[in-house]
Motif scaffolding. Sequence first.
Motif, PDB file in Angstrom:
ATOM      1  N   ILE A  24       0.903  -1.204   0.013  1.00 36.93           N
ATOM      2  CA  ILE A  24      -0.095  -0.166   0.089  1.00 36.93           C
ATOM      3  C   ILE A  24       0.819   1.214  -0.130  1.00 36.93           C
ATOM      4  CG2 ILE A  24      -1.474   1.236   1.175  1.00 36.93           C
ATOM      5  CD1 ILE A  24      -2.777  -1.497   2.337  1.00 36.93           C
ATOM      6  N   PHE A  25       0.448   2.118  -0.738  1.00 37.73           N
ATOM      7  CA  PHE A  25       1.255   3.490  -0.911  1.00 37.73           C
ATOM      8  C   PHE A  25       0.391   4.628  -0.823  1.00 37.73           C
ATOM      9  CE2 PHE A  25       3.389   0.417  -3.671  1.00 37.73           C
ATOM     10  CZ  PHE A  25       4.727   0.348  -3.036  1.00 37.73           C
ATOM     11  N   THR A  26       0.893   5.684  -0.217  1.00 37.55           N
ATOM     12  CA  THR A  26       0.250   6.878  -0.125  1.00 37.55           C
ATOM     13  C   THR A  26       0.940   7.907   0.401  1.00 37.55           C
ATOM     14  OG1 THR A  26      -2.196   7.872   0.591  1.00 37.55           O
ATOM     15  CG2 THR A  26      -0.712   6.750   2.267  1.00 37.55           C
ATOM     16  N   TRP A  27       0.661   9.354   0.109  1.00 36.95           N
ATOM     17  CA  TRP A  27       1.090  10.270   0.369  1.00 36.95           C
ATOM     18  C   TRP A  27       0.753  10.831   1.559  1.00 36.95           C
ATOM     19  CZ3 TRP A  27       4.955  10.012  -3.328  1.00 36.95           C
ATOM     20  CH2 TRP A  27       4.727   9.761  -4.714  1.00 36.95           C
ATOM     21  N   ILE A  28       1.796  11.298   2.467  1.00 46.55           N
ATOM     22  CA  ILE A  28       1.074  11.913   3.662  1.00 46.55           C
ATOM     23  C   ILE A  28       2.228  12.850   4.226  1.00 46.55           C
ATOM     24  CG2 ILE A  28       0.389  11.636   6.272  1.00 46.55           C
ATOM     25  CD1 ILE A  28       0.301   8.377   5.743  1.00 46.55           C
ATOM     26  N   SER A  29       1.695  14.282   4.654  1.00 50.28           N
ATOM     27  CA  SER A  29       2.612  15.201   5.022  1.00 50.28           C
ATOM     28  C   SER A  29       2.801  14.883   6.430  1.00 50.28           C
ATOM     29  CB  SER A  29       1.941  16.437   4.494  1.00 50.28           C
ATOM     30  OG  SER A  29       2.573  17.499   5.483  1.00 50.28           O
ATOM     31  N   ALA A  30       3.827  15.624   7.087  1.00 55.74           N
ATOM     32  CA  ALA A  30       4.173  15.446   8.539  1.00 55.74           C
ATOM     33  C   ALA A  30       3.197  16.338   9.292  1.00 55.74           C
ATOM     34  CB  ALA A  30       5.634  16.098   8.598  1.00 55.74           C
ATOM     35  N   SER A  31       2.433  16.955   8.459  1.00 58.01           N
ATOM     36  CA  SER A  31       1.548  17.915   9.447  1.00 58.01           C
ATOM     37  C   SER A  31       0.049  17.227   9.504  1.00 58.01           C
ATOM     38  CB  SER A  31       1.313  19.429   8.681  1.00 58.01           C
ATOM     39  OG  SER A  31       1.189  19.116   7.399  1.00 58.01           O
ATOM     40  N   GLU A  32      -0.071  16.383   8.510  1.00 60.30           N
ATOM     41  CA  GLU A  32      -1.425  15.452   8.434  1.00 60.30           C
ATOM     42  C   GLU A  32      -1.522  14.537   9.456  1.00 60.30           C
ATOM     43  OE1 GLU A  32      -2.736  16.070   3.803  1.00 60.30           O
ATOM     44  OE2 GLU A  32      -1.045  14.845   4.347  1.00 60.30           O
ATOM     45  N   GLY A  33      -1.623  14.731  10.436  1.00 60.03           N
ATOM     46  CA  GLY A  33      -1.817  13.718  11.852  1.00 60.03           C
ATOM     47  C   GLY A  33      -3.076  13.002  11.612  1.00 60.03           C
ATOM     48  N   GLU A  34      -4.187  13.686  11.189  1.00 68.41           N
ATOM     49  CA  GLU A  34      -5.498  12.843  11.489  1.00 68.41           C
ATOM     50  C   GLU A  34      -5.435  11.775  10.074  1.00 68.41           C
ATOM     51  OE1 GLU A  34      -8.923  15.299  11.486  1.00 68.41           O
ATOM     52  OE2 GLU A  34     -10.225  13.614  11.122  1.00 68.41           O
ATOM     53  N   ARG A  35      -4.859  12.393   8.879  1.00 64.56           N
ATOM     54  CA  ARG A  35      -4.826  11.632   7.695  1.00 64.56           C
ATOM     55  C   ARG A  35      -4.044  10.336   8.120  1.00 64.56           C
ATOM     56  NH1 ARG A  35      -5.161  10.626   2.260  1.00 64.56           N
ATOM     57  NH2 ARG A  35      -2.983  10.165   1.377  1.00 64.56           N
ATOM     58  N   PHE A  36      -2.777  10.711   8.754  1.00 63.17           N
ATOM     59  CA  PHE A  36      -1.780   9.575   9.124  1.00 63.17           C
ATOM     60  C   PHE A  36      -2.612   8.397   9.776  1.00 63.17           C
ATOM     61  CE2 PHE A  36       1.341   7.431  11.579  1.00 63.17           C
ATOM     62  CZ  PHE A  36       2.087   6.967  10.859  1.00 63.17           C
ATOM     63  N   ALA A  37      -3.432   8.828  10.660  1.00 60.33           N
ATOM     64  CA  ALA A  37      -4.175   7.861  11.601  1.00 60.33           C
ATOM     65  C   ALA A  37      -5.016   7.255  10.636  1.00 60.33           C
ATOM     66  CB  ALA A  37      -4.838   8.626  12.805  1.00 60.33           C
TER      67      ALA A  37
END
Lengths: 60, 335
Positions: A24-37
């Motif tokens: 699985i691949f995706t892009w997450i920025s260091a500032s996107e805490g909720e998206r990361f979760a």
Amino acid sequence: MARRKFATLKRFLDYIGLEGDRTIFTWISASEGERFANVIKGVTAKVRALGPATKLVKKL
Amino acid sequence: MENIDKKLREEAKRLLEEKKVDVLIGYETGTLPLTATPCFITNPEDAEKLVWNAFCTQNLAKFVHDLISQHRESQKRVKPEDRKKKVVGVVARGCTTRSIVLHLQERQYARDEIVIIGVPCTGYVDRKRLSALVGGEDIREGAREGDQLVVKTAVGEKRIPLKDALAANCLTCRFNNPIMSDVMIGEQAPPMSPDQEYVEIEAFENLPTEERWAYFTKEMNKCIRCYACRQACPSCYCKTCFVEQSQPQWVGLGEDATDTQVFQLMRLFHMVGRCVDCGSCVSVCPMGVDLRKFLKKIDKDCFELFENRAGSSMEDAPPLSRAKEHDKEDFVFNP
């Protein structure tokens, strides 16, 4: 370029017989805490559905 | 074919005599019947050894890279003003020129360090296929007669249509004529059947996951990790291969099945946009691993996703060295 590598890698792993949902691949920025979760929740749900990995696992 | 050999020898002799090349890489008749082996010629008189026929298997671009990089390495110990340039001549068919294009794009050597003698190609004989056709018997004598191979074994004489013995990659070859050449010998070869290129791959893609995995493991279990595929591959030229690197150690050594699978997987994946489908790895494999089944998939993906065929043109940069805004990203996970 990273996107290109991942696109080919995912297709190739799927082709040789690894379940597509394991890579699985995706892009997450260091500032996107909720998206990361959310992403991690999604990934664990997918992997849990597949069960433990048996392919390409080295038994020591 | 006689005519091509003659022209090839004349051209090779001329290049060597005029000192246009320091060494010429070509094929000579092998020691076993129905074989040809790579040879290195520095003396114009030896140009008589050269042949070009359906038994010339290996991709010679590998040796071009080897010779030039060795020479450059040796020149490092020479004073800059005394350094010499070495020009390598090579007898190249379509796939060999594709590898050369790839090397040039990857800045491995300069265009003026090589002289390409282009030859048309109608495919080469797959030794394993030929051996299967004669029932695994030792081939004692053999000759080509038109479109047929006359093979003598201990059991008797057998006539085999040349087409039946050609390698799989040759039958569906798209680039059987040189992409570029300094001198072209002979006429352009008639096209093979490139429209059939991905038939086998599409059939394999449609199999269930477990069957594909079973096939992969079955093939990889044959592998004895001799690395002949890597040695023969013109695209495999890293000074230190990842399998031999110890810090960090990417792949374990030894006979663990997973290590072998990971080695093959990584080598195969290094071929994205770099495999020219010359079949050298398949032809040198002593265990007959079906590497092409996986390499061709990489080639297919590369064409579908990035509209690139490895080494098919000088202008077309390697696909993994560039990106476009609208490259496919439907595989990205967005919960």
